[in-house]
Design a protein around this motif. Structure first.
Motif, short mmCIF file in Angstrom:
data_model
loop_
_atom_site.label_atom_id
_atom_site.label_comp_id
_atom_site.label_asym_id
_atom_site.label_seq_id
_atom_site.Cartn_x
_atom_site.Cartn_y
_atom_site.Cartn_z
N LEU A 23 54.84 37.45 23.54
CA LEU A 23 55.07 38.45 22.50
C LEU A 23 55.51 39.78 23.09
CD1 LEU A 23 52.17 37.76 20.00
CD2 LEU A 23 54.60 37.44 19.61
N SER A 24 54.93 40.15 24.20
CA SER A 24 55.26 41.43 24.83
C SER A 24 56.67 41.42 25.39
CB SER A 24 54.26 41.72 25.94
OG SER A 24 54.63 42.88 26.63
N SER A 25 57.03 40.37 26.10
CA SER A 25 58.33 40.35 26.77
C SER A 25 59.49 40.11 25.82
CB SER A 25 58.35 39.32 27.89
OG SER A 25 58.22 38.02 27.35
N SER A 26 59.30 39.27 24.81
CA SER A 26 60.43 38.94 23.95
C SER A 26 60.53 39.83 22.71
CB SER A 26 60.36 37.48 23.52
OG SER A 26 59.19 37.24 22.76
N ASN A 27 59.42 40.40 22.29
CA ASN A 27 59.43 41.15 21.03
C ASN A 27 58.86 42.56 21.13
OD1 ASN A 27 60.35 38.97 19.22
ND2 ASN A 27 58.52 37.99 20.00
N LYS A 28 58.45 42.95 22.32
CA LYS A 28 57.85 44.28 22.52
C LYS A 28 56.60 44.48 21.65
CE LYS A 28 61.18 45.42 25.31
NZ LYS A 28 61.31 44.38 26.29
N ASP A 66 55.35 43.43 9.58
CA ASP A 66 55.84 42.13 9.13
C ASP A 66 56.36 41.32 10.31
OD1 ASP A 66 55.18 42.74 6.52
OD2 ASP A 66 57.24 43.30 5.96
N LYS A 67 57.08 41.97 11.21
CA LYS A 67 57.62 41.30 12.41
C LYS A 67 56.48 40.76 13.28
CE LYS A 67 60.86 40.46 15.54
NZ LYS A 67 61.80 39.39 15.40
N PHE A 68 55.42 41.53 13.44
CA PHE A 68 54.26 41.09 14.21
C PHE A 68 53.72 39.77 13.65
CE2 PHE A 68 49.57 41.07 14.01
CZ PHE A 68 49.31 40.72 15.32
N PHE A 69 53.46 39.73 12.35
CA PHE A 69 52.90 38.51 11.75
C PHE A 69 53.88 37.35 11.81
CE2 PHE A 69 49.95 41.57 9.77
CZ PHE A 69 48.76 40.99 10.20
N GLU A 70 55.16 37.60 11.64
CA GLU A 70 56.18 36.55 11.75
C GLU A 70 56.18 35.94 13.15
OE1 GLU A 70 60.04 38.05 10.71
OE2 GLU A 70 59.33 38.75 8.75
N GLU A 71 56.16 36.78 14.17
CA GLU A 71 56.23 36.29 15.54
C GLU A 71 54.95 35.54 15.95
OE1 GLU A 71 58.96 36.17 17.30
OE2 GLU A 71 59.98 37.19 15.65
N VAL A 72 53.81 36.02 15.50
CA VAL A 72 52.55 35.31 15.79
C VAL A 72 52.58 33.94 15.12
CG1 VAL A 72 50.06 35.31 15.35
CG2 VAL A 72 51.17 37.36 16.23
N ASP A 73 53.01 33.87 13.86
CA ASP A 73 53.12 32.59 13.16
C ASP A 73 54.06 31.64 13.88
OD1 ASP A 73 51.32 33.24 11.16
OD2 ASP A 73 52.87 33.78 9.70
N LYS A 74 55.20 32.14 14.33
CA LYS A 74 56.17 31.30 15.04
C LYS A 74 55.56 30.70 16.31
CE LYS A 74 60.40 33.76 13.83
NZ LYS A 74 61.48 34.62 14.39
N LEU A 75 54.86 31.54 17.07
CA LEU A 75 54.28 31.04 18.31
C LEU A 75 53.18 30.02 18.05
CD1 LEU A 75 54.10 34.03 20.79
CD2 LEU A 75 55.44 31.95 20.97
N PHE A 76 52.32 30.27 17.09
CA PHE A 76 51.28 29.28 16.77
C PHE A 76 51.92 27.97 16.32
CE2 PHE A 76 47.90 32.66 16.29
CZ PHE A 76 47.11 32.17 17.34
N PHE A 77 53.01 28.06 15.57
CA PHE A 77 53.71 26.85 15.13
C PHE A 77 54.28 26.09 16.32
CE2 PHE A 77 57.51 24.58 13.72
CZ PHE A 77 56.95 23.76 12.75
N LEU A 78 54.87 26.81 17.28
CA LEU A 78 55.45 26.16 18.46
C LEU A 78 54.41 25.50 19.36
CD1 LEU A 78 58.15 28.77 19.54
CD2 LEU A 78 58.55 26.50 18.57
#
Length: 80
Positions: A23-28, A66-78
């Motif tokens: 999350l830090s490296s790809s999305n800051k 919103d971006k934070f929650f979207e990215e967390v959801d994507k990673l959990f899905f992956l």
């Protein structure tokens, strides 16, 4: 009053440190990882890695939140 702090972990076999680095490296998106002064609690609950924590502040925009929650959801899905 409530504080905009989100602490979470997962039942999935995810290295939470790696998760936070992605999350830090790809999305800051910066998360704190660890036991947050509650190591005995986390061990008792079965969370051997601790948890991830995000702290939102007044200078975060709705779009950023919103971006934070979207990215967390994507990673959990992956990772499932």
């Amino acid at each position: 009053n409530s504080l905009p702090i989100f602490t979470f972990t997962s039942q999935l076999d995810i290295d939470l440190n790696y998760f936070s680095q992605i999350l830090s490296s790809s999305n800051k998106i910066i998360l704190r990882y660890g036991f947050h002064c509650a190591q005995l609690y986390f061990h008792k609950m079965g969370y051997r890695q601790g948890a991830l924590r995000a702290s939102l502040q007044i200078y975060n925009t709705k779009k950023e939140i919103d971006k934070f929650f979207e990215e967390v959801d994507k990673l959990f899905f992956l990772f499932r």
